[in-house]
Design a protein around this motif. Structure first.
Motif, PDB file in Angstrom:
ATOM      1  N   ALA A 398       0.829  -1.205   0.000  1.00  0.00           N
ATOM      2  CA  ALA A 398       0.000   0.000   0.000  1.00  0.00           C
ATOM      3  C   ALA A 398       0.863   1.255   0.000  1.00  0.00           C
ATOM      4  N   CYS A 399       0.418   2.276  -0.752  1.00  0.00           N
ATOM      5  CA  CYS A 399       1.172   3.524  -0.861  1.00  0.00           C
ATOM      6  C   CYS A 399       1.283   4.245   0.477  1.00  0.00           C
ATOM      7  N   SER A 400       0.419   3.932   1.420  1.00  0.00           N
ATOM      8  CA  SER A 400       0.519   4.558   2.737  1.00  0.00           C
ATOM      9  C   SER A 400       1.812   4.173   3.440  1.00  0.00           C
ATOM     10  N   LEU A 401       2.478   3.097   2.972  1.00  0.00           N
ATOM     11  CA  LEU A 401       3.731   2.650   3.562  1.00  0.00           C
ATOM     12  C   LEU A 401       4.942   3.082   2.747  1.00  0.00           C
ATOM     13  N   CYS A 402       4.735   3.920   1.738  1.00  0.00           N
ATOM     14  CA  CYS A 402       5.833   4.400   0.895  1.00  0.00           C
ATOM     15  C   CYS A 402       6.720   5.336   1.708  1.00  0.00           C
ATOM     16  N   GLN A 403       8.042   5.038   1.762  1.00  0.00           N
ATOM     17  CA  GLN A 403       8.957   5.821   2.586  1.00  0.00           C
ATOM     18  C   GLN A 403      10.214   6.274   1.855  1.00  0.00           C
ATOM     19  N   ASN A 404      10.378   5.942   0.587  1.00  0.00           N
ATOM     20  CA  ASN A 404      11.569   6.402  -0.133  1.00  0.00           C
ATOM     21  C   ASN A 404      11.204   6.708  -1.578  1.00  0.00           C
ATOM     22  N   ASP A 405      12.184   7.215  -2.326  1.00  0.00           N
ATOM     23  CA  ASP A 405      11.905   7.705  -3.670  1.00  0.00           C
ATOM     24  C   ASP A 405      11.615   6.598  -4.676  1.00  0.00           C
ATOM     25  N   SER A 406      11.773   5.325  -4.289  1.00  0.00           N
ATOM     26  CA  SER A 406      11.474   4.244  -5.220  1.00  0.00           C
ATOM     27  C   SER A 406       9.981   4.121  -5.508  1.00  0.00           C
ATOM     28  N   CYS A 407       9.138   4.688  -4.663  1.00  0.00           N
ATOM     29  CA  CYS A 407       7.693   4.559  -4.843  1.00  0.00           C
ATOM     30  C   CYS A 407       6.976   5.904  -4.917  1.00  0.00           C
ATOM     31  N   TRP A 408       7.710   7.023  -4.862  1.00  0.00           N
ATOM     32  CA  TRP A 408       7.061   8.335  -4.874  1.00  0.00           C
ATOM     33  C   TRP A 408       6.285   8.572  -6.170  1.00  0.00           C
ATOM     34  N   ASP A 409       6.917   8.267  -7.293  1.00  0.00           N
ATOM     35  CA  ASP A 409       6.254   8.520  -8.575  1.00  0.00           C
ATOM     36  C   ASP A 409       5.039   7.623  -8.760  1.00  0.00           C
ATOM     37  N   VAL A 410       5.192   6.326  -8.420  1.00  0.00           N
ATOM     38  CA  VAL A 410       4.093   5.381  -8.609  1.00  0.00           C
ATOM     39  C   VAL A 410       2.898   5.754  -7.744  1.00  0.00           C
ATOM     40  N   CYS A 411       3.164   6.205  -6.529  1.00  0.00           N
ATOM     41  CA  CYS A 411       2.089   6.510  -5.583  1.00  0.00           C
ATOM     42  C   CYS A 411       1.545   7.922  -5.740  1.00  0.00           C
TER      43      CYS A 411
END
Length: 554
Positions: A398-411
């Protein structure tokens, strides 16, 4: 095995509309028509079949009339395919075919001439069945075709007919097939090095005409056939061009297909989400971080096995599911057991993710495996936290657990450049503030003591200048034998040390220390701030005289 919910609802049957939707062979399939039902291979490792149906049409062998789910007496099934009012399966132990209906489940709808024949692939249509000869678990999974009729009698009874009827075609009798699907009055199969070939009374309505490209998957509708092209994973359809459901989305890559009366659905290659076209309300398709492993359609309903928990979700084509269906409480197999090794872009399904200690495989034979297509992306609101490997599919978080730049764009969070600039600016502020604080500490440590010392020295000088001045002389009339002595007026608060320093300035060395200390005491008394505490001048003179007499040597 611990029971879990398999679906949230089921399908609605419209008795006034003729059934005509048919799917491909898989771990889940559906029968069509007035007595439609769904079946799926359960995930207990025994490959038993669990079926569900409307309460008022339960088979006589069902032990309870209050539930729509029941275990079929078909035995251990390797693969399923549905026709109109009946289902067929390939038995896991001997590759023979068994067909049954929901009304008369104990009747085998396979002609006696074919009951002892092994088959590797099967396809049930509206009123016929076609199967490819060969062992299901053989590495060589192609062979010639056998077809037979399904005859509908009184009281919805079904019987089987020999294969010398309308589906016997001399032109295909010697062809070797490895895939087959059946629809309404036609069947189509994949022939190696010759593409797709169709036969039956309605074959001309499809317009396939020996399609030469190779297809990986086939699915048939009422008067249409769709296939997934090998290499591109695009969908190619044939049939009645006036029907919108024969026109698939352009540019979408699929790994699985199924068909209903007026719709097709497929599992996308990238995120395993289901996408449908035709007479279908796409907003009803369940959305989530994971997708589906397998799907099947009846007339107006599609069901899929979710990839994250092997629970089934079902959704109606153009509305909500009716409340008169209750779900089975069994996990369902995500795919078909096979002896082949998984290829590139596939992974071996690992039963350990089900957290069942006694479950090591979902297949009856431990040397078999379920090869499932890898996913490369996740649905909206989730990001790819782990790629697909040989033993596990990709993991979506889940994007709520995104904590670094590897998922910023996707989320849909801040872009990488904005995040980097924000981090750099924050780092600059932190470092700058720390440096400035350190500089202030150094300045305070080095400069402030100097300023304080300078101020103390200046204050001492001012006190000395204002208090010492010129010495005042008084003549001691009591003694004429000694010359006049200077009288020192100390500054207020001056201690003995300061008095001694003043004496050093005006007296000749050497001298005795003890008289000097007494002299300092007199100076301290004379310098007190409270006038009442100061001795009288005559007393001071007497003290000084006594000091001189006691041994003050100048």
């Amino acid at each position: 095995m611990q029971l879990q919910s398999c679906l949230s609802g089921l399908f609605l049957l419209l008795s006034c509309i003729s059934a005509s939707g048919f799917g491909s062979m898989g771990p889940i399939s559906a029968a069509f028509g007035d007595h439609a039902f769904f079946c799926a291979i359960d995930a207990s490792g025994k490959q038993d079949v669990i079926c569900w149906i409307k309460n008022n049409t339960l088979p006589p062998s069902s032990s309870s009339a209050s539930t729509s789910a029941y275990f079929s007496n078909a035995g251990h099934i390797a693969a399923l395919s549905g026709g109109e009012g009946f289902l067929c399966g390939i038995l896991a132990n001997n590759s023979q075919v068994f067909c049954w209906s929901s009304v008369y489940s104990g009747l085998d709808l396979v002609p006696s001439v074919y009951r002892n024949t092994a088959y590797s692939h099967i396809a049930a249509g509206k009123n016929h069945v076609c199967a490819i000869r060969g062992s299901y678990y053989s590495d060589y999974d192609s062979g010639t075709i056998d077809c037979w009729n399904i005859i509908k009698g009184a009281n919805n009874s079904l019987t089987s007919g020999q294969g010398t009827g309308v589906f016997y075609d001399q032109s295909i009798s010697n062809l070797v097939f490895d895939k087959v699907v059946s629809g309404e009055e036609f069947s189509c199969g994949r022939v190696r090095e010759r593409g797709v070939v169709c036969w039956g009374p309605n074959k001309d309505r499809l317009g396939v005409s020996n399609f030469s490209k190779n297809v990986m998957v086939l699915a048939s509708g009422r008067d249409s056939v769709c296939g997934i092209l090998e290499g591109s994973n695009d969908v190619k359809c044939w049939g009645n061009s006036t029907n919108s459901y024969s026109n698939p989305p352009v540019g979408t890559r699929f790994v699985s297909l199924t068909a209903g009366t007026n719709h097709f659905c497929g599992i996308r290659e990238d995120n395993h989400a289901v996408e449908c076209w035709g007479s279908f309300n796409s907003s009803l398709i369940p959305k989530g971080g994971s997708g589906f492993m397998a799907i099947a359609s009846s007339d107006f309903t599609t069901c899929g096995i979710r990839e994250d928990d092997l629970v089934i979700d079902c959704w109606f084509a153009n509305g909500t599911l009716p409340p008169d269906y209750s779900p089975p409480l069994e996990l369902c197999s995500p795919g078909l057991c096979s002896p082949r090794f998984c290829g590139e872009g596939e992974f071996v399904f690992n039963a350990s993710i089900l957290s069942e200690p006694d479950l090591t495989s979902l297949c009856v034979r431990k040397d078999l495996r379920i090869c499932s297509p890898c996913g490369s992306n996740c649905s909206e609101g989730f990001f790819l936290s782990s790629p697909c490997t040989g033993n596990a599919d990709r993991v979506c978080t889940a994007c709520s657990l995104c904590q670094n730049d590897s998922c910023w764009d996707v989320c849909g969070l801040k872009s990488s450049n904005e995040k980097q600039w924000h981090s750099l600016r924050r780092l600059t502020i932190i470092v700058g503030s720390s440096a400035l604080g350190l500089l202030l500490i150094l300045v305070s440590w080095c400069v402030l003591p100097c300023l304080v010392a300078s101020q103390d020295e200046e204050r001492a000088k001012n006190q000395l200048h204002s208090c010492i001045g010129k010495p005042e002389l008084e003549t001691d009339v009591a003694s004429d034998s000694h010359p006049p002595q200077p009288i020192i007026t100390p500054c207020p608060g001056m201690a003995q040390g300061k008095a001694a320093a003043i004496i050093d300035r005006y007296m000749t060395l050497p001298r005795d220390v003890e008289p000097l200390l007494k002299l300092a005491d007199i100076a301290e008394l004379a310098a007190r701030e409270n006038p009442n505490e100061r001795p009288a001048m005559s007393d001071v003179a007497t003290f000084l005289e006594q000091i001189v007499m006691d041994g003050l040597v100048l």
